[in-house]
Design an enzyme around this catalytic site. Structure first.
Site, short mmCIF file in Angstrom:
data_model
loop_
_atom_site.label_atom_id
_atom_site.label_comp_id
_atom_site.label_asym_id
_atom_site.label_seq_id
_atom_site.Cartn_x
_atom_site.Cartn_y
_atom_site.Cartn_z
N ASN A 23 -3.49 -21.01 18.98
CA ASN A 23 -4.26 -21.80 18.02
C ASN A 23 -3.33 -22.84 17.40
O ASN A 23 -2.27 -22.48 16.88
CB ASN A 23 -4.85 -20.88 16.94
N SER A 46 -10.11 -22.58 19.35
CA SER A 46 -10.54 -23.33 18.18
C SER A 46 -11.39 -22.39 17.35
O SER A 46 -12.37 -21.83 17.84
CB SER A 46 -11.32 -24.57 18.61
N GLU A 47 -10.99 -22.19 16.08
CA GLU A 47 -11.56 -21.06 15.34
C GLU A 47 -13.01 -21.23 14.97
O GLU A 47 -13.64 -20.28 14.50
CB GLU A 47 -10.70 -20.74 14.11
N ASN A 48 -13.59 -22.41 15.19
CA ASN A 48 -15.03 -22.54 14.96
C ASN A 48 -15.85 -21.94 16.10
O ASN A 48 -17.08 -21.93 16.03
CB ASN A 48 -15.43 -24.00 14.73
N SER A 88 -15.04 -15.08 16.71
CA SER A 88 -13.85 -15.92 16.75
C SER A 88 -12.74 -15.31 15.90
O SER A 88 -11.57 -15.24 16.31
CB SER A 88 -14.18 -17.32 16.25
#
Lengths: 209, 245, 245, 209
Positions: A23, A46-48, A88
C-alpha cells in the site's frame, strides 16, 4: 547533493520484494510505483477496495466508479479484485499486506509516527493511515529529513498527535536510510554527498551508530 | 410485497425524523447515494448524525446537507474536501467524531452483524484510543470499538433484482456494503433493477435480506480528481501515476 | 513468484509441525479440502488442533485424521456424523470445543481481519458463555469471543486465477472464506486454475492476498444426504421438501 | 383429537407474513414449507450460506455443491443468493431474519429454550441453533406437548443445558398454541378435541389464563 524526491522513491522501491502486496501513501510514496525493480512483481492495494491498481486512464476513459484512495481516476489490471471497505481493512488489519510506504510529519526514535493532525490547524482526518500502521507488517516512512523551516522531523518523542505507536521500521529521507532499532535510529545508508555529521546535526532522534 | 419505490422521496416516506442516525455509503464522491441525499435535503430533517467515510464536497454529496444545516454530527475518517464543513466545525456548529477508515467500516459491519463491539489494534496509543477500553490479547494491546446501529442506511449499488439482491461496480462498492448492513431500514438506489434470475446467485455482493426499499434512477457520478495519462505515452505506465488535469 | 504447486503434499512442504492449529473450510462434506486432508494424513503430523464446523464422517473428510489419531482437539459446532469421533471423545482421547456455528465463522473472520475479540449475544446465559467475559451494550448482555489465528488454513474453492483470486460455487463456499482468512498461511485447492483476467474482478469472492499456495486437483465430492423429488410430481414442490433416498 | 405433525406445521405456517425471511429447523419445522399460505411469499434462509432455498432436486440432478443446513441436496430459485458462513450469520445475528421455527426438548415459562444437548447422552453440537435464537427477531417453537414418556416439555425452568435465555415468543404443540408473556404462558388456541384441563394437566409451566 542529497536525494531528490525521485531518488527517495527509487530507494524505497529497493525494499520491494517479488510477490509483495503493498500500500502506497499519497505524495512521495506514490512515486515508488515508477521505480519497481526489474523482475519484481508487486500488487498495489488501494484501501477504498481494490487489489491490483493500474495506471491512470487515457484521457476520455476515466471511470467515476474506479478511483484510488487518493480519489484519483485509475485503471484495473487483469488480476485486479474489487471488494468492499470492510474486506479491504480486514486484509490490512489482518496483516496480509506486506508493506506500507507512507509520508510523515514526525517520526520518533522508538518508531512512533505522527502524520495526520496538527492541533489548531485544519484537521482533515486520518483516513486509512491508522489502520495501515496498526496492521501492515512493515511500515516504511519516506519524508524530507527536516521541515520547511529546517526543524528535524526525526525526533526523540513526537509532539504531534500519533498515528501509531512504535510502528515505523525504516525511514528514508533525502539524507539517508535509517532503521528503527533498539535504543534509537541506526544509519543504514548515507545519501551521496551527505556526511554523517550533517545527519547528526539535522536529527533530534538518538542515532545509535 | 414489493420493495420497489418510484422515487427516493417515496422510499424515505415515514422513515425520517429529527435527531436520527444515518449510515451512508460511498468513498469520496464515488458510489454515493445521490438520490437519497437530495430527498433528505428536500425533506429538511434536522439534527442528523451521519456515519459516512467522507462528508462530500461543497455543493455535492453530503455537502448539501451541511449547507442546509441539517447535520448535527458527522462520524468520518476524512473530511478534507469541504470548506463549509470546516467553517461549521471550527465555528462549533457541527460535531465531528473521527473514525479510522477501517474502524468505521468494521463498526458498520459489526452493527449489521449483531456484534456490539470488537477489539482492534488500530488507534491504540493515539487520541482515537483515549477513553476506550484497552485489553491485551496474545501480548498485544487492543482497543474496544462499538458497532454502529443506524436508524437508516442510504446506499447506492449498480444493479439489484426486485428482491434486493445487489451487485456493485468496481470501487463504487466501498462503504455501501457495510453501511447497508447496519441500517434498521436500508434504502438502496441503483442504476438498474432487474428480474430475479438475471444476476448470478454466486455473485450477489449484498443479499436482498439487507435491502428494504429500492429506487432506480439517474446519477451524476461526479469525478473528484480527474487524473489521466497521455495516449502518446507508449511506455508501460506504472500504477497510479500520470498527471492531474 | 508462483503460488502454484503440483500436489497438496508439495504445497504443504515445510508448513506442518506437531501441535499446530489448522482452520479447515467446508460444511458437512460440502466444499471440504479433500486434497490437503489426504496429504496431512500421509504426512502424519500429530496433536493437531482443528477448527472446522464439522469433523467429517467415518472414512471421509476430517474423519480420516481422526482415525489415524492425528487430532488432539476439534473446535466445531456439530460433530454428529462420525462414530470414531464419538468413540475417541467419550474415551477421553480427543478434546472438543463446541462453538456455535455463527460464532465459529465470525471467530475465523475476526482472526483473519486482525480483530482479537468481539461481543456477541450468541450463547449468553448458556454453557457456551461460562467463563467468558460478559458486557452490557444498549441494555443487552453480550459475551466476548476471541478471534482464531491458525498456523495454517486449508480450503477448497471452485476456480482461482494464478494470483489466488478465488470464486466458490453455490453452498460449497460456506466456511472456506473465513477459514482462508485466518490462516498465517493458506493453501487453497481448486477445480481449475485460470489465467488473470478470466475471472470478473467485480466477482472475486476471496482476493488473492489471502491465498499463499494453490493446488489444482480432482475431487470426490461425496454427498452426505441425497434427497430428491420425483419427476412425476408436477405440482410446485415447496422448498426443502421431497424424500430421502 | 390433538394436532398431527402436519397440523402443527400448518398452524405454524399461519404465522408467516408476506415478504418474510425465515429459517426453518430440522423435523416438524421443515414441514412448514408445505403449508405456506396462498398469497404469502417468504424467502427461506439456510444457514450454511443461502437465501431462497428451493425444493429437493429431481433424481439425477443432485449437486454436491448445493445442500441445505441439514446437509440434504436441494435446488436454487431465480432469486437465490449464495454467501459464506460469516455473512450468513451476520444476517442472522444482525436481526435481519424475521422468524425462526425450531424444535425443542424443553421450553421454560420465561421463554428459555433447550434443544441441543442431553448431558450424559451423545452430544452432537448446537450447530447454528444458538446463533438463530440469539439473533432472529421472532422464534417459534413447534414441538410435541410432552416427551415420549409423557413428561411435560413446557416447564417452569429448563433442566437441560440452554440454547438461549428468554428467546421463545410462541410455542405450537399438538395441544394448542401458546404465547410467552409476562408471568408465564398464555393459551392462545386449543387444538380441536382438546380441553383446557388436558393442557393444564400436561403442562408444568405456569399458564396465566
Amino acid at each position: 547533493m542529497s536525494w531528490t524526491r525521485d531518488d527517495m522513491a527509487k530507494r524505497a522501491a529497493q525494499e520491494l520484494e517479488d510477490g509483495m502486496y503493498v500500500n502506497l501513501g499519497i505524495g512521495i510514496p506514490t512515486l515508488v510505483a515508477n521505480y519497481i525493480p526489474e523482475g519484481v512483481s508487486v500488487t498495489l492495494q488501494s484501501e477504498n477496495g481494490m487489489l491490483g491498481m493500474g495506471p491512470f486512464p487515457y484521457e476520455g476513459e476515466e471511470d467515476p466508479d474506479l478511483i484510488n484512495a487518493g480519489k484519483q481516476t485509475i485503471t484495473e489490471l487483469p488480476h485486479t479484485a474489487f471488494f468492499d471497505s470492510s474486506m479491504s481493512f480486514a486484509m490490512i488489519r489482518g496483516g496480509k499486506i506486506n508493506m506500507a510506504i507512507l509520508g510523515a510529519m514526525e517520526v520518533a526514535e522508538n518508531g512512533d509516527l505522527a502524520n495526520w493532525m496538527i492541533p489548531g490547524k485544519l484537521v482533515k482526518g486520518m483516513g486509512g493511515a491508522m489502520d495501515l500502521v496498526a496492521g501492515v507488517k512493515r511500515v516504511i516512512v519516506v519524508t524530507d529529513h527536516t521541515s520547511k523551516s529546517g526543524a528535524p522531523k526525526l525526533i526523540k518523542e513526537c509532539t504531534l498527535p500519533l498515528t501509531g505507536k512504535g510502528v515505523v521500521k525504516m525511514i528514508i529521507t533525502d539524507l539517508g536510510v535509517f532503521n528503527v532499532v533498539e535504543g534509537g535510529l541506526e544509519i543504514k545508508e548515507v545519501a551521496p554527498g551527505v556526511t554523517r555529521e550533517e545527519i547528526y546535526e539535522k536529527t533530534a532522534a538518538k542515532i545509535v551508530n | 410485497m414489493s420493495k420497489i419505490y418510484n422515487t427516493a422521496a417515496d422510499a424515505l416516506d415515514g422513515l425520517l425524523f429529527d435527531g436520527m442516525t444515518i449510515a451512508a455509503g460511498g468513498f469520496g464522491l464515488c458510489g454515493i447515494p445521490e438520490l437519497s441525499i437530495a430527498a433528505i435535503r428536500e425533506a429538511g430533517t434536522k439534527d442528523l448524525t451521519i456515519y459516512s467515510n467522507n462528508a462530500g464536497v461543497d455543493g455535492f454529496g453530503l455537502g448539501v446537507l451541511l449547507e442546509s444545516k441539517q447535520v448535527k454530527k458527522m462520524g468520518s475518517s476524512y473530511v478534507g474536501e469541504n470548506k463549509e464543513f470546516m467553517r461549521q466545525y471550527l465555528g462549533g456548529e457541527l460535531e465531528l467524531e473521527f473514525n479510522p477508515q477501517g474502524t468505521l467500516a468494521e463498526r458498520m459491519r459489526a452493527g449489521g452483524a449483531g456484534i456490539a463491539g470488537f477489539y482492534t489494534k488500530t488507534g491504540y496509543g493515539t487520541q482515537i484510543g483515549e477513553g476506550k477500553e484497552v485489553k491485551e490479547f496474545h501480548g498485544e494491546k487492543y482497543i474496544l470499538e462499538e458497532g454502529i446501529f443506524a436508524d437508516l442506511a442510504i446506499v447506492k449499488a449498480w444493479k439489484a433484482d426486485t428482491t434486493g439482491n445487489a451487485v456493485f461496480r468496481k470501487t463504487a462498492r466501498n462503504f455501501n456494503e457495510p453501511a447497508a448492513m447496519c441500517g434498521k431500514v436500508c434504502i438502496m438506489e441503483v442504476e438498474e433493477i432487474v428480474e430475479p434470475g438475471e444476476l448470478d446467485p454466486n455473485h450477489i455482493h449484498l443479499p436482498g435480506v439487507f435491502v428494504h426499499r429500492l429506487v432506480q434512477g439517474e446519477f451524476e457520478k461526479r469525478i473528484e480528481q480527474r487524473t489521466v495519462r497521455q495516449r502518446y505515452d507508449t511506455s508501460t505506465s506504472p500504477a497510479g501515476t500520470g498527471e492531474e488535469v
